[in-house]
Enzyme design. Structure first.
Site, PDB file in Angstrom:
ATOM      1  N   VAL A   1       0.815  -1.223   0.000  1.00 18.91           N
ATOM      2  CA  VAL A   1       0.000   0.000   0.000  1.00 18.91           C
ATOM      3  C   VAL A   1       0.843   1.265   0.000  1.00 18.91           C
ATOM      4  O   VAL A   1       0.320   2.361  -0.170  1.00 18.91           O
ATOM      5  CB  VAL A   1      -0.961   0.027   1.211  1.00 18.91           C
TER       6      VAL A   1
ATOM      7  N   SER B   1       5.215   2.823  -0.579  1.00 16.38           N
ATOM      8  CA  SER B   1       6.656   2.595  -0.681  1.00 16.38           C
ATOM      9  C   SER B   1       7.373   3.925  -0.734  1.00 16.38           C
ATOM     10  O   SER B   1       6.837   4.922  -1.223  1.00 16.38           O
ATOM     11  CB  SER B   1       6.993   1.755  -1.921  1.00 16.38           C
ATOM     12  N   GLY B   2       8.587   3.941  -0.219  1.00 20.11           N
ATOM     13  CA  GLY B   2       9.387   5.150  -0.191  1.00 20.11           C
ATOM     14  C   GLY B   2      10.847   4.798  -0.053  1.00 20.11           C
ATOM     15  O   GLY B   2      11.236   3.614  -0.136  1.00 20.11           O
ATOM     16  N   ALA B   3      11.664   5.820   0.169  1.00 20.26           N
ATOM     17  CA  ALA B   3      13.102   5.590   0.233  1.00 20.26           C
ATOM     18  C   ALA B   3      13.494   4.701   1.407  1.00 20.26           C
ATOM     19  O   ALA B   3      14.447   3.922   1.329  1.00 20.26           O
ATOM     20  CB  ALA B   3      13.824   6.934   0.323  1.00 20.26           C
TER      21      ALA B   3
ATOM     22  N   GLY C   1      11.533   2.323   2.916  1.00 18.02           N
ATOM     23  CA  GLY C   1      11.008   0.969   2.924  1.00 18.02           C
ATOM     24  C   GLY C   1       9.631   0.862   2.298  1.00 18.02           C
ATOM     25  O   GLY C   1       9.174   1.773   1.594  1.00 18.02           O
ATOM     26  N   GLN C   2       8.963  -0.267   2.565  1.00 15.62           N
ATOM     27  CA  GLN C   2       7.656  -0.542   2.005  1.00 15.62           C
ATOM     28  C   GLN C   2       6.665  -0.848   3.130  1.00 15.62           C
ATOM     29  O   GLN C   2       7.035  -1.389   4.168  1.00 15.62           O
ATOM     30  CB  GLN C   2       7.713  -1.745   1.051  1.00 15.62           C
TER      31      GLN C   2
ATOM     32  N   LYS D   1       5.509  -2.570   8.086  1.00 13.05           N
ATOM     33  CA  LYS D   1       6.538  -1.772   7.417  1.00 13.05           C
ATOM     34  C   LYS D   1       7.867  -2.518   7.432  1.00 13.05           C
ATOM     35  O   LYS D   1       8.330  -2.966   8.486  1.00 13.05           O
ATOM     36  CB  LYS D   1       6.698  -0.410   8.100  1.00 13.05           C
TER      37      LYS D   1
ATOM     38  N   ASP E   1      10.838  15.824  11.020  1.00 13.14           N
ATOM     39  CA  ASP E   1      10.307  15.748   9.660  1.00 13.14           C
ATOM     40  C   ASP E   1       8.803  16.055   9.653  1.00 13.14           C
ATOM     41  O   ASP E   1       8.002  15.338   9.046  1.00 13.14           O
ATOM     42  CB  ASP E   1      10.564  14.359   9.064  1.00 13.14           C
TER      43      ASP E   1
END
Length: 512
Positions: A26, A28-30, A32-33, A50, A153
Site C-alpha cells: 500500500v 513505498s518510499g526511500a 522501505g515498504q 513496514k 520531519d
C-alpha cells in the site's frame, strides 16, 4: 509515499512470523515498504507492516529502524495522535519489520493539494497535531531516563487524517524514522536530515536541535494549510537554494482575502522566526495560543421555535401536554450544519407556553433502542479558572450494555451559555432527543430527566456569578474539565451499578 494497489514483490500474500498474512503493498518510499496485512492470531485484525528497504540493510539503518519502532510504540501508548506500533521482528531474510495499526484516511498533503482548510477545520486539525507533538516533546522513558523526542520531519505528508466514529476527524502523526531521541550527555550528529522545504534554519545547518525546530516546521505547514502555498520559496530547489531561503527570505504575508484573525497570523509568523529564541518556546505555548483563538462555545446552544408546552407534572393536563411535546420532538430534524456522527449538543427550544432545555444525541440505531430502558443520571461540574465553564454530564446506564456517557460544556462567559445554565436551573429538567447515525434525520426517541434541587440552585448561581468573572482561555478549562470527567467515571459507574442491584431505586438519578 506512493500507494500502488498491487505488486509483484516476493512478499505479496505470504505469512510473516507465522502470524501476519500480507495482503498487498500500500505504500513505498526511500526508507522501505508498507503492506496491508491481517493478524491471524487476533482473528484477522487488519494491520500495516513496514519493512526496511533492502538497499538500506546496514547496522546503522537497522538501529534507526528499530528505534523508530520503539519510539512510535511508546508514544502511541501515550497519545491517540501518534500511529501505534504493535510488534517488531526480523523475517527469514534478516530484514527488519514492525507492525502498526492500519489507518484508512488521507494525508494532509492530499487534503490541501487542491483547497486550503477553512479556519475552523484548521484549528481542529492543528490542535491535534500539537497534542501529538506535545507528547513527543515531553519524552518517553528510555534506558531509565525521560528522553524528549524531536520529530525532525514535520510536514503534511506525515500527518494522516482518518475518520473516527466517535471523534470525527482524528489526526495521526506518522514517520518517526529520523526522529531524535535526546539523551543527557549525548552529542548530536552534525549532519542534515529532514525535508528541505520544512527544515528550520538550525536543522539545515546540522546543528543540535530541540522542540523549537519542530515548531518552525509546523509554522510552515500551518501557513500552507491556510493558503495552499509555501511561506518562503527558494530561487532554485537545491540544498543551497533552500539554505538561503530558510535563513534570509522573509515569509510572504497572508492574503488579505482570507480575513484571518490578526492574532493567528502573528502566531504563525512567530513560529517562522529565523532564530529559535524568537519562536514559541514549547508546543504547549503554541497550543495555548491556538486555543484562545477558537470559538468559546463550539457546542452552541441553538434555539428552535416550536409550539410546545413545557409543563412537567403528574396531572391529566400535564400528561396531555407531555404527550404533545413528545410528538413534536419526534418531528424534529437533525440540523444541516451538524455532522452526522456520534455527537451531543445542547439545544434551547422555545414553546408557546415558554422554553425548555434539550440535549440532542446522535447514536447508532441499535444503541438508541438499548438506551430506552436505561437508568438516567446527570451531574454538573463548575470550574471558574482560567475561564468559567460547566461540564454538563448525562449518563444512560444499562445493565447489559453498560454506560453511555453524554458530556457537553456550557461556556458561562457567553450569553447563550449563561441563558442555558439558568434555564436548566429554573426548569429542573431537560429532554433527550435521539437521532440515528444512519437513515432518517428525524428524531427517533425522546426521554426526559430531572435535575436535583440543589443543582438547580447552583446552576442559577453559577450563571449569575459568571457575569462578574473574568474570562481566560476556555479550551484550557475544557481540557481540565475533561480530566475531571475521567476521574469521576469510576465513582459514577460504581453508583450506577449499585442502583442497578437495587430495583427499588428510581430510574432517574439527579445528583451533584
Amino acid at each position: 509515499m506512493s500507494r500502488p494497489g498491487t505488486t509483484n514483490d516476493s512478499r505479496h500474500q505470504r505469512l510473516l512470523a507465522n502470524r501476519y498474512q500480507l495482503i498487498e503493498l500500500v505504500g513505498s518510499g526511500a526508507m522501505g515498504q508498507v503492506y496491508r496485512g491481517e493478524d491471524k492470531l487476533l482473528g484477522g485484525v487488519t494491520v500495516a507492516v513496514k519493512f526496511l528497504s533492502q538497499a538500506l540493510l546496514n547496522n546503522r539503518m537497522r538501529e534507526r529502524f528499530e528505534r523508530e519502532a520503539t519510539i512510535s510504540a511508546l508514544l502511541g501508548e501515550r497519545s491517540n495522535h501518534i500511529v501505534r506500533v504493535r510488534d517488531y521482528g526480523v523475517d527469514e531474510k534478516e530484514i527488519p519489520f514492525y507492525v502498526m495499526e492500519y489507518l484508512q484516511g488521507e494525508s494532509l498533503c492530499e487534503i490541501i493539494k487542491f483547497r486550503p482548510l477553512s479556519l475552523s477545520r484548521f484549528l481542529k486539525v492543528t490542535r491535534q497535531i500539537c497534542f501529538g507533538l506535545e507528547c513527543a516533546h515531553k519524552g518517553i522513558m528510555f534506558e531509565g531516563e525521560m528522553c524528549p523526542i524531536i520529530h525532525r520531519d514535520v510536514k503534511p505528508s506525515n500527518v494522516l487524517v482518518v475518520h473516527d466514529p466517535a471523534l470525527g476527524e482524528l489526526v495521526k502523526i506518522l514517520d518517526f524514522g529520523i526522529a531524535k531521541l535526546v539523551q543527557s550527555g549525548e552529542a548530536q550528529t552534525q549532519s542534515f536530515m529532514g525535508t528541505l522545504a520544512y527544515c528550520s534554519p538550525e536543522q539545515i545547518e546540522g546543528k543540535e536541535l530541540d522542540s523549537r525546530s519542530d515548531i518552525y516546521s509546523l509554522g510552515i505547514m500551518m501557513y500552507e494549510m491556510l493558503t495552499g502555498e509555501m511561506p518562503i520559496f527558494p530561487e532554485n530547489s537545491s540544498f543551497g537554494g533552500w539554505y538561503e531561503a530558510h535563513h534570509y527570505s522573509k515569509p510572504k504575508p497572508f492574503p488579505t482575502k482570507l480575513n484571518l484573525p490578526e492574532a493567528l497570523e502573528k502566531l504563525i509568523m512567530q513560529c517562522l522566526a529565523k532564530a529559535s529564541n524568537d519562536r514559541p518556546q514549547t508546543i504547549t505555548d503554541l497550543l495555548n495560543s491556538l486555543e484562545s483563538l477558537e470559538p468559546s462555545q463550539p457546542e452552541s446552544c441553538q434555539e428552535t421555535l416550536v409550539a410546545m408546552p413545557t409543563m412537567i407534572a403528574d396531572t391529566p393536563n400535564a400528561k396531555k401536554s407531555l404527550a404533545k411535546a413528545e410528538d413534536i420532538c419526534l418531528k424534529m430534524a437533525w440540523p444541516q450544519d451538524k455532522p452526522r456522527q456520534k455527537i451531543v449538543f445542547p439545544h434551547v427550544m422555545r414553546a408557546s407556553e415558554g422554553t425548555f432545555a434539550s440535549l440532542w444525541v446522535m447514536l447508532d440505531q441499535q444503541d438508541i433502542l438499548n438506551r430506552m430502558s436505561s437508568i438516567r443520571y446527570n451531574q454538573f461540574v463548575f470550574m471558574t479558572s482560567p475561564h468559567p465553564m460547566i461540564l454538563w454530564l448525562t449518563v444512560l446506564y444499562h445493565r447489559e450494555h453498560g454506560p453511555r456517557w453524554l458530556p457537553c460544556y456550557l461556556d458561562l462567559k457567553t450569553p447563550s451559555g449563561q441563558r442555558f445554565a439558568r434555564l436548566l436551573g429554573e426548569l429542573g429538567s431537560y429532554w433527550l432527543l435521539f437521532f440515528p447515525v444512519e437513515g432518517t434525520d428525524r428524531c427517533q426517541h425522546v426521554l426526559t430527566t430531572n435535575i436535583a434541587p440543589n443543582q438547580c440552585k447552583n446552576l442559577q448561581e453559577w450563571s449569575d456569578k459568571s457575569q462578574l468573572m473574568r474570562g481566560g482561555k476556555p479550551q484550557i478549562t475544557k481540557r481540565m474539565l475533561r480530566q475531571e470527567f475521567e476521574k469521576l467515571k469510576p465513582t459514577i459507574l460504581a453508583r450506577l451499578e449499585d442502583v442497578n442491584t437495587n430495583p427499588s431505586r428510581p430510574q432517574d438519578i439527579a445528583t451533584f
